[in-house]
Design a protein around this motif. Structure first.
Motif, PDB file in Angstrom:
ATOM      1  N   GLN A 188     -25.455  -3.157  25.431  1.00  0.00           N
ATOM      2  CA  GLN A 188     -25.939  -1.785  25.580  1.00  0.00           C
ATOM      3  C   GLN A 188     -27.078  -1.684  26.600  1.00  0.00           C
ATOM      4  O   GLN A 188     -27.400  -0.587  27.065  1.00  0.00           O
ATOM      5  N   TRP A 189     -27.676  -2.822  26.938  1.00  0.00           N
ATOM      6  CA  TRP A 189     -28.766  -2.825  27.909  1.00  0.00           C
ATOM      7  C   TRP A 189     -28.275  -2.994  29.342  1.00  0.00           C
ATOM      8  O   TRP A 189     -29.071  -2.954  30.280  1.00  0.00           O
ATOM      9  N   ILE A 190     -26.979  -3.206  29.519  1.00  0.00           N
ATOM     10  CA  ILE A 190     -26.434  -3.364  30.874  1.00  0.00           C
ATOM     11  C   ILE A 190     -26.304  -1.982  31.522  1.00  0.00           C
ATOM     12  O   ILE A 190     -25.679  -1.087  30.950  1.00  0.00           O
ATOM     13  N   PRO A 191     -26.872  -1.767  32.711  1.00  0.00           N
ATOM     14  CA  PRO A 191     -26.778  -0.440  33.364  1.00  0.00           C
ATOM     15  C   PRO A 191     -25.323  -0.052  33.630  1.00  0.00           C
ATOM     16  O   PRO A 191     -24.470  -0.910  33.885  1.00  0.00           O
ATOM     17  N   ASN A 192     -25.059   1.236  33.568  1.00  0.00           N
ATOM     18  CA  ASN A 192     -23.707   1.734  33.816  1.00  0.00           C
ATOM     19  C   ASN A 192     -23.208   1.350  35.211  1.00  0.00           C
ATOM     20  O   ASN A 192     -22.009   1.105  35.408  1.00  0.00           O
ATOM     21  N   SER A 193     -24.105   1.321  36.180  1.00  0.00           N
ATOM     22  CA  SER A 193     -23.699   0.959  37.540  1.00  0.00           C
ATOM     23  C   SER A 193     -23.187  -0.480  37.587  1.00  0.00           C
ATOM     24  O   SER A 193     -22.210  -0.779  38.291  1.00  0.00           O
ATOM     25  N   CYS A 194     -23.831  -1.366  36.827  1.00  0.00           N
ATOM     26  CA  CYS A 194     -23.380  -2.765  36.786  1.00  0.00           C
ATOM     27  C   CYS A 194     -22.019  -2.874  36.104  1.00  0.00           C
ATOM     28  O   CYS A 194     -21.141  -3.608  36.565  1.00  0.00           O
ATOM     29  N   MET A 195     -21.845  -2.145  35.012  1.00  0.00           N
ATOM     30  CA  MET A 195     -20.561  -2.184  34.315  1.00  0.00           C
ATOM     31  C   MET A 195     -19.450  -1.622  35.189  1.00  0.00           C
ATOM     32  O   MET A 195     -18.316  -2.119  35.178  1.00  0.00           O
ATOM     33  N   SER A 196     -19.762  -0.597  35.965  1.00  0.00           N
ATOM     34  CA  SER A 196     -18.771  -0.020  36.874  1.00  0.00           C
ATOM     35  C   SER A 196     -18.375  -1.035  37.948  1.00  0.00           C
ATOM     36  O   SER A 196     -17.190  -1.173  38.276  1.00  0.00           O
ATOM     37  N   ALA A 197     -19.361  -1.756  38.486  1.00  0.00           N
ATOM     38  CA  ALA A 197     -19.068  -2.771  39.495  1.00  0.00           C
ATOM     39  C   ALA A 197     -18.223  -3.900  38.908  1.00  0.00           C
ATOM     40  O   ALA A 197     -17.272  -4.377  39.541  1.00  0.00           O
ATOM     41  N   ILE A 198     -18.556  -4.331  37.691  1.00  0.00           N
ATOM     42  CA  ILE A 198     -17.797  -5.390  37.017  1.00  0.00           C
ATOM     43  C   ILE A 198     -16.355  -4.946  36.808  1.00  0.00           C
ATOM     44  O   ILE A 198     -15.410  -5.714  37.027  1.00  0.00           O
ATOM     45  N   GLU A 199     -16.176  -3.690  36.400  1.00  0.00           N
ATOM     46  CA  GLU A 199     -14.820  -3.180  36.173  1.00  0.00           C
ATOM     47  C   GLU A 199     -14.009  -3.147  37.461  1.00  0.00           C
ATOM     48  O   GLU A 199     -12.832  -3.551  37.484  1.00  0.00           O
ATOM     49  N   MET A 200     -14.624  -2.689  38.550  1.00  0.00           N
ATOM     50  CA  MET A 200     -13.904  -2.622  39.826  1.00  0.00           C
ATOM     51  C   MET A 200     -13.504  -4.010  40.309  1.00  0.00           C
ATOM     52  O   MET A 200     -12.385  -4.220  40.789  1.00  0.00           O
ATOM     53  N   LEU A 201     -14.404  -4.978  40.194  1.00  0.00           N
ATOM     54  CA  LEU A 201     -14.081  -6.349  40.594  1.00  0.00           C
ATOM     55  C   LEU A 201     -12.975  -6.926  39.715  1.00  0.00           C
ATOM     56  O   LEU A 201     -12.046  -7.575  40.205  1.00  0.00           O
ATOM     57  N   GLY A 202     -13.061  -6.678  38.416  1.00  0.00           N
ATOM     58  CA  GLY A 202     -12.049  -7.184  37.489  1.00  0.00           C
ATOM     59  C   GLY A 202     -10.669  -6.638  37.765  1.00  0.00           C
ATOM     60  O   GLY A 202      -9.667  -7.346  37.612  1.00  0.00           O
ATOM     61  N   ASN A 203     -10.599  -5.379  38.206  1.00  0.00           N
ATOM     62  CA  ASN A 203      -9.300  -4.775  38.503  1.00  0.00           C
ATOM     63  C   ASN A 203      -8.612  -5.424  39.704  1.00  0.00           C
ATOM     64  O   ASN A 203      -7.402  -5.263  39.881  1.00  0.00           O
ATOM     65  N   CYS A 204      -9.363  -6.164  40.508  1.00  0.00           N
ATOM     66  CA  CYS A 204      -8.778  -6.840  41.681  1.00  0.00           C
ATOM     67  C   CYS A 204      -8.221  -8.220  41.332  1.00  0.00           C
ATOM     68  O   CYS A 204      -7.480  -8.801  42.139  1.00  0.00           O
TER      69      CYS A 204
END
Length: 324
Positions: A188-204
């Motif tokens: 819950q302490w991970i910023p939304n921007s970081c989670m968004s970046a992780i998701e985009m990288l994971g989708n590749c």
């Protein structure tokens, strides 16, 4: 029945189509051999860890962290069993199969013993069994451990370096760290921007892995001679896509009758893994340890080609077997 299987068949063909596009990119020179190492490192050390982190940090399943031990233990145990069966058959029946020396026998055992546990089952899980994806990721940690310990012993002799490489690999470290973060509520302490970046990288991760697999397969396909390989090919398909799937389904059924660890999600993981052809990466290990590359190519390529038909068939059998 066919109407139920058609979405699976279509998705399986889609996966193999991406592999085919990777092969086409190699043929046209758009994806060169010089790029393989850097793209493979990018996939293994950035994209796949991002995929695993995103799934674990956002999955409701990780709230039950105490049960997370079972998928990797199951993955390790069944992969170890695959290596054992492959080795025993190669050792005692090798002269009937066409394996006339120790190098060919060890190569055959390694390649038939481990299925393609990542790039093909993961997109199928995302498409049909999204709730099982985290269990599949955890299961694959165990498969990795078996590959880098027992698999290394099979192909070249026991070595502690295999264990260290497995434990310290980026995907395994990511699973452990992300799992602990989820266990203690730190996500819950991970910023939304970081989670968004992780998701985009994971989708590749999966598309990149499939493209690379296609490029590698077409390289090896051009190098392989198929004369006199009929027995090796038939035995490879029979073991990897006949005997071992039946054993995997039977083991899962026995475990389900004895405990509550074989959840619906784990049954779906078993279905996916049982349906898979041989993994591509063991070819690299075979070359690294100076074993028989021709045998490795025949096993991996024949089961991959047969998988276009047999993956949907085994997924259909698995759905019927488990009633899911």
């Amino acid at each position: 029945m066919l109407s139920d299987l058609w979405p699976i068949i279509s998705s399986v063909l889609g996966v193999f189509l991406v592999i085919g596009i990777g092969a086409l990119c190699r043929q046209t020179g758009w994806l060169t051999r010089a790029a393989d190492q850097s793209l493979a490192n990018l996939t293994a050390k950035v994209l796949l860890p991002a995929l695993f982190a995103n799934r674990i940090l956002t999955s409701d399943q990780m709230s039950q962290f105490a049960t997370a031990w079972f998928p990797p233990v199951f993955g390790f145990g069944t992969t170890a069993l695959g290596f054992l069966i492959g080795y025993l058959i190669a050792r005692y029946l090798g002269h009937w199969i066409g394996l006339d020396n120790d190098s060919k026998k060890r190569t055959f055992a390694l390649c038939v013993g481990i299925c393609n546990y990542g790039y093909i089952p993961l997109p199928l899980a995302q498409r049909f069994y999204p709730d099982a994806e985290v269990d599949l990721i955890l299961h694959n940690v165990g498969v990795d451990m078996a590959l880098w310990s027992i698999g290394i012993a099979v192909i070249g002799g026991a070595s502690g370096s295999g264990w260290r490489r497995a434990v310290l690999s980026a995907p395994v470290v990511t699973v452990i760290v992300a799992g602990l973060m989820r266990r203690f509520g730190l996500e819950q302490w991970i910023p939304n921007s970081c989670m968004s970046a992780i998701e985009m990288l994971g989708n590749c991760a999966i598309p990149m892995g499939l493209l690379l697999s296609g490029a590698i397969i077409i390289d090896y396909l051009k190098e392989t001679t198929w004369s006199g390989s009929a027995r090796v090919v038939c035995w490879a398909i029979g073991i990897r896509q006949g005997l071992l799937p039946l054993l995997l389904l039977a083991i899962a059924t026995v475990i389900a009758s004895l405990s509550n660890q074989m959840t619906l999600d784990m049954k779906q993981v078993v279905m996916l893994e049982a349906a898979m052809p041989a993994a591509v990466f063991p070819i690299v290990l075979v070359r690294l340890y100076g074993r028989d590359t021709s045998t490795a190519l025949r096993v991996v390529l024949s089961t991959s080609i047969a998988g276009i038909l047999l993956v949907p068939v085994w997924l259909g059998i698995g759905k019927w077997w488990f009633g899911v």
